[in-house]
Design an enzyme around this catalytic site. Structure first.
Site, PDB file in Angstrom:
ATOM      1  N   CYS A 136       0.822  -1.214   0.000  1.00 35.09           N
ATOM      2  CA  CYS A 136       0.000   0.000   0.000  1.00 35.09           C
ATOM      3  C   CYS A 136       0.855   1.262   0.000  1.00 35.09           C
ATOM      4  CB  CYS A 136      -1.004  -0.008   1.151  1.00 35.09           C
ATOM      5  SG  CYS A 136      -0.291  -0.081   2.811  1.00 35.09           S
ATOM      6  N   HIS A 205      -2.632   0.851   6.876  1.00 40.86           N
ATOM      7  CA  HIS A 205      -3.056   0.857   5.479  1.00 40.86           C
ATOM      8  C   HIS A 205      -3.254   2.297   5.024  1.00 40.86           C
ATOM      9  CE1 HIS A 205      -4.698  -0.715   1.799  1.00 40.86           C
ATOM     10  NE2 HIS A 205      -5.862  -0.141   1.980  1.00 40.86           N
ATOM     11  N   HIS A 217      -6.145   1.837  -3.707  1.00 33.60           N
ATOM     12  CA  HIS A 217      -5.382   1.267  -2.595  1.00 33.60           C
ATOM     13  C   HIS A 217      -4.965  -0.160  -2.906  1.00 33.60           C
ATOM     14  CE1 HIS A 217      -9.041  -0.689  -0.386  1.00 33.60           C
ATOM     15  NE2 HIS A 217      -9.344  -0.475  -1.638  1.00 33.60           N
TER      16      HIS A 217
END
Length: 246
Positions: A136, A205, A217
């Site tokens: 990510c 994240h 993402h």
């Protein structure tokens, strides 16, 4: 590649099976030699198939000129993955990938494929997941480089740093030093990043707002993708940050 080096690579791949082997080809005193290196990747975690020991890398570099990096693909074709291609570009070295297969107690090395730096960049959407290479944060870095022409710093990160009990909180620790500042959700702009806490005790994240209510993402173990921002993604958002320069 000489027959001696090829034989050494194949022997190393067989010896390390079912783990990936890794090593370096160097020129030492005018002679090309293969140097076995340790794979220090965590066992059993997706995305860390091989991590070449830093100590072994520098020890080999002290012995002679680095010519190529070698690793194996156990029970897989020798074809380069996206992570291989990205890492090859970063290394600036030629890579050799050897296939090694194990069936009913017999382990054999098969084809060896060559990979050279060619300017490859992984796609922003649909890229494979390999922690530390294509994850990510790598997606955030690549989006800013490709879309905004901004180079963000990289940070060392172990696989499962968010869940191994170490207490690391990397996103919250580093977002300011990477040039980001908190903003209000009501003032959302393209390029703002959502810092999220996904099934973890810390923020682990990040997602990029790309407009029209969508985020880009890269979840652990899945291809990178666009999603509508809202619902679950809003629930796990802990902070919205905007790049303002370092």
């Amino acid at each position: 590649m000489s027959p001696e080096i090829e034989a050494a690579i194949r022997a190393h791949a067989v010896a390390e099976y079912p783990r990936e082997c890794c090593g370096l080809i160097i020129n030492e005193g005018g002679r090309d030699v293969y140097v076995r290196c340790r794979n220090v990747a965590a066992i059993g975690r997706q995305g860390d198939h091989f991590v070449l020991s830093k100590e072994d890398y520098f020890a080999a570099a002290d012995r002679g000129e680095l010519l190529a990096l070698v690793h194996s693909h156990p029970d897989m074709p020798a074809r380069a993955t996206q992570a291989d291609r990205v890492s090859c570009e970063a290394s600036g070295l030629t890579w050799f990938i050897v296939r090694v297969d194990g069936t009913e107690g017999s382990v054999e090395a098969a084809e060896i494929e060559e990979l050279t730096p060619s300017g490859y960049r992984a796609p922003l959407e649909g890229r494979e997941f390999y922690h530390g290479v294509l994850d990510c944060y790598a997606l955030v870095r690549d989006w800013f480089e490709q879309v905004r022409g901004i180079t963000l710093p990289d940070f060392a990160r172990r696989d499962n740093w968010w869940g191994d009990g170490s207490g690391e909180d990397l996103y919250m620790k580093h977002f300011r030093s990477a040039g980001f500042q908190p903003v209000e959700l009501e003032d959302l702009r393209v390029g703002d990043c959502f810092l999220m806490q996904v099934r973890a005790n810390v923020v682990n994240h990040a997602a990029i707002y790309v407009g029209d209510g969508k985020i880009l993402h890269h979840l652990y173990g899945r291809p990178s993708r666009h999603d509508i921002y809202g619902g679950y993604w809003r629930e796990v958002t802990r902070l919205v940050v905007r790049y303002s320069g370092s």
